[in-house]
Design an enzyme around this catalytic site. Structure first.
Site, PDB file in Angstrom:
ATOM      1  N   ASP A  31      -1.684   1.951  -1.841  1.00  0.00           N
ATOM      2  CA  ASP A  31      -1.839   3.062  -1.044  1.00  0.00           C
ATOM      3  C   ASP A  31      -2.772   4.137  -1.596  1.00  0.00           C
ATOM      4  O   ASP A  31      -3.828   4.028  -1.852  1.00  0.00           O
ATOM      5  CB  ASP A  31      -0.338   3.749  -0.587  1.00  0.00           C
ATOM      6  N   TRP A  32      -2.537   5.530  -1.494  1.00  0.00           N
ATOM      7  CA  TRP A  32      -3.233   6.396  -2.152  1.00  0.00           C
ATOM      8  C   TRP A  32      -3.747   6.171  -3.506  1.00  0.00           C
ATOM      9  O   TRP A  32      -4.710   6.592  -3.995  1.00  0.00           O
ATOM     10  CB  TRP A  32      -2.701   7.961  -2.040  1.00  0.00           C
ATOM     11  N   TRP A  92       1.703   7.951  11.811  1.00  0.00           N
ATOM     12  CA  TRP A  92       2.043   8.467  10.666  1.00  0.00           C
ATOM     13  C   TRP A  92       1.456   9.704  10.041  1.00  0.00           C
ATOM     14  O   TRP A  92       2.381  10.786   9.769  1.00  0.00           O
ATOM     15  CB  TRP A  92       1.976   7.348   9.419  1.00  0.00           C
ATOM     16  N   ASP A 146       2.733  -5.078   5.947  1.00  0.00           N
ATOM     17  CA  ASP A 146       2.575  -3.932   6.212  1.00  0.00           C
ATOM     18  C   ASP A 146       1.822  -3.617   7.457  1.00  0.00           C
ATOM     19  O   ASP A 146       0.672  -4.214   7.692  1.00  0.00           O
ATOM     20  CB  ASP A 146       1.633  -3.435   4.961  1.00  0.00           C
ATOM     21  N   HIS A 205       4.991  -2.361   3.147  1.00  0.00           N
ATOM     22  CA  HIS A 205       3.662  -1.515   2.729  1.00  0.00           C
ATOM     23  C   HIS A 205       4.064  -1.224   1.157  1.00  0.00           C
ATOM     24  O   HIS A 205       3.228  -1.166   0.223  1.00  0.00           O
ATOM     25  CB  HIS A 205       3.764  -0.294   3.407  1.00  0.00           C
TER      26      HIS A 205
END
Length: 297
Positions: free
Chosen positions: A122-123, A163, A249, A278
Site C-alpha cells: 500500500d503506501w 475509500w 484486493d 489487501h
C-alpha cells in the site's frame, strides 16, 4: 518540523499486551519528530525493511518479523509519521507525499541501513519505491505485496475513490474494522483493538485521514513529476524484484502485472498471487516471509 502542541505522541500503555507484538521499541529523531521502528535479529545481518500502508502500522508485520529474524536476517519495521508509535502531527496539511518520502529518507540515513531487502505494501510501496529509485545504492532487492507507484497515467479503480471519500468525510474512522474488512481472514477483537491502539482519539488520526487524498490520480498533482522520475528509474532497475500479491484486493490485486512488465529485475522471478486480501500480510504473512527468505538465499 519541531514538536509542539500540534504533534501528539500515543501513550506507551496503549501498546502493552498486544497479541503477537512483544517487540522492543526503537526510536529515531527526524526533523523534530520521533519515529518508531521494530528492530529484531542480528544488527550486523542484511536488513529486511518492511513498510506498512494505510491505515495500519508495524503491527501488520508481526507474523513476518520472527521468520526473518529466525533466519538470521535483521527485521526492521518502522511506523510512518502519523501511525503506530511514531509522532502524529494533528494538522492534516502537515502531511504531503513529499514530506513522507523525506521523513523516511532521513530515517533511512539515520539508521544507516544498507544492502536492504524492501518489503512494502500500500503506501509503504508509494513511499518505498520512491526510496528505491532515489537511493538505489542502499537497496539490494525489492518485494512488493499489494502496492504500486502511481503516476496518474492509469485508471484509478472505483473502489479507491469510494475509500478516499470515506476517509475524508466519514464522521468516524474505525481503523481496526477497516483493516479487518481488507483481510480474507477475520481478525480477532484483540487484533482489531491492536490496530486501534495508536489512536486514543480522533485527533490522532490526521495522518490516517490524509493519506488517501495524497495518492496522485491527476497529472497536475504535485507528486507526479517525482513519481514519474522514480518510475523511469525503476524501468532501469536490474536487481531482483518480486511481487507477492493478495489476489482478493479490489484496488491493487492486479497491480502486480504492470510492475512485472516494467521492471527489468522482475524477469524470471517467482511471482505469485496468494489467497489473501489487501492486507495480505495478515492473511499470508508467514508464507510470504518464508518465500522471501528462500528467495534471498
Amino acid at each position: 518540523m519541531s514538536r509542539s502542541a500540534d504533534v501528539l505522541r500515543t501513550p506507551d500503555e496503549r501498546f502493552e499486551g498486544l497479541p503477537g507484538y512483544d517487540f522492543a521499541p526503537h526510536y529515531t529523531e527526524v526533523d523534530g519528530l520521533r519515529l518508531h521502528h521494530v528492530d529484531e535479529g542480528p544488527r550486523d545481518a542484511a536488513p529486511v525493511l518492511m513498510l506498512h500502508g494505510e491505515p495500519s502500522w508495524s503491527y501488520l508485520y508481526r507474523h513476518m518479523v520472527p521468520v526473518f529474524a529466525g533466519a538470521g536476517l535483521r527485521a526492521v519495521a518502522p511506523d510512518l509519521v502519523g501511525f503506530g508509535r511514531s509522532d502524529k502531527p494533528t494538522v492534516r496539511s502537515a502531511y504531503s507525499y513529499q514530506a513522507h518520502v523525506d521523513w523516511m529518507a532521513s530515517w533511512l540515513e539515520a539508521v544507516d541501513l544498507r544492502d536492504v531487502t524492501l518489503v512494502c505494501q500500500d503506501w509503504g510501496s508509494l513511499i518505498g519505491l520512491r526510496l528505491v529509485a532515489e537511493h538505489q545504492d542502499r537497496f539490494a532487492r525489492v518485494v512488493v505485496a499489494n502496492g504500486f507507484l502511481p503516476t496518474a497515467d492509469r485508471r484509478t479503480p472505483p473502489a479507491f475513490h469510494l475509500w478516499r471519500a470515506f476517509a475524508l468525510h466519514s464522521p468516524v474512522l474505525p481503523v481496526g474494522r477497516i483493516v479487518d474488512v481488507g483481510c480474507r481472514r477475520r481478525l480477532s477483537a484483540a487484533e482489531r483493538r491492536a490496530y486501534d491502539a495508536p489512536y486514543p482519539s480522533s485527533r490522532y488520526k490526521a495522518g490516517a485521514r490524509a493519506f488517501p487524498a495524497l495518492v496522485p490520480t491527476s497529472p497536475d498533482d504535485p507528486a507526479v513529476p517525482a513519481n514519474r522520475a522514480a518510475w523511469e528509474a525503476l524501468g532501469r532497475w536490474e536487481k531482483p524484484f518480486l511481487t507477492l500479491f493478495g489476489a482478493g484486493d479490489p484496488i491493487l490485486g492486479r497491480a502486480d502485472r504492470p510492475l512485472q512488465q516494467h521492471v527489468p529485475g522482475a524477469a524470471g522471478q517467482p511471482h505469485d498471487r496468494l489467497p489473501g486480501g489487501h492486507f495480505v500480510q495478515e492473511d499470508q504473512g508467514e508464507e510470504i516471509a518464508r518465500r522471501v527468505v528462500a528467495w534471498i538465499g
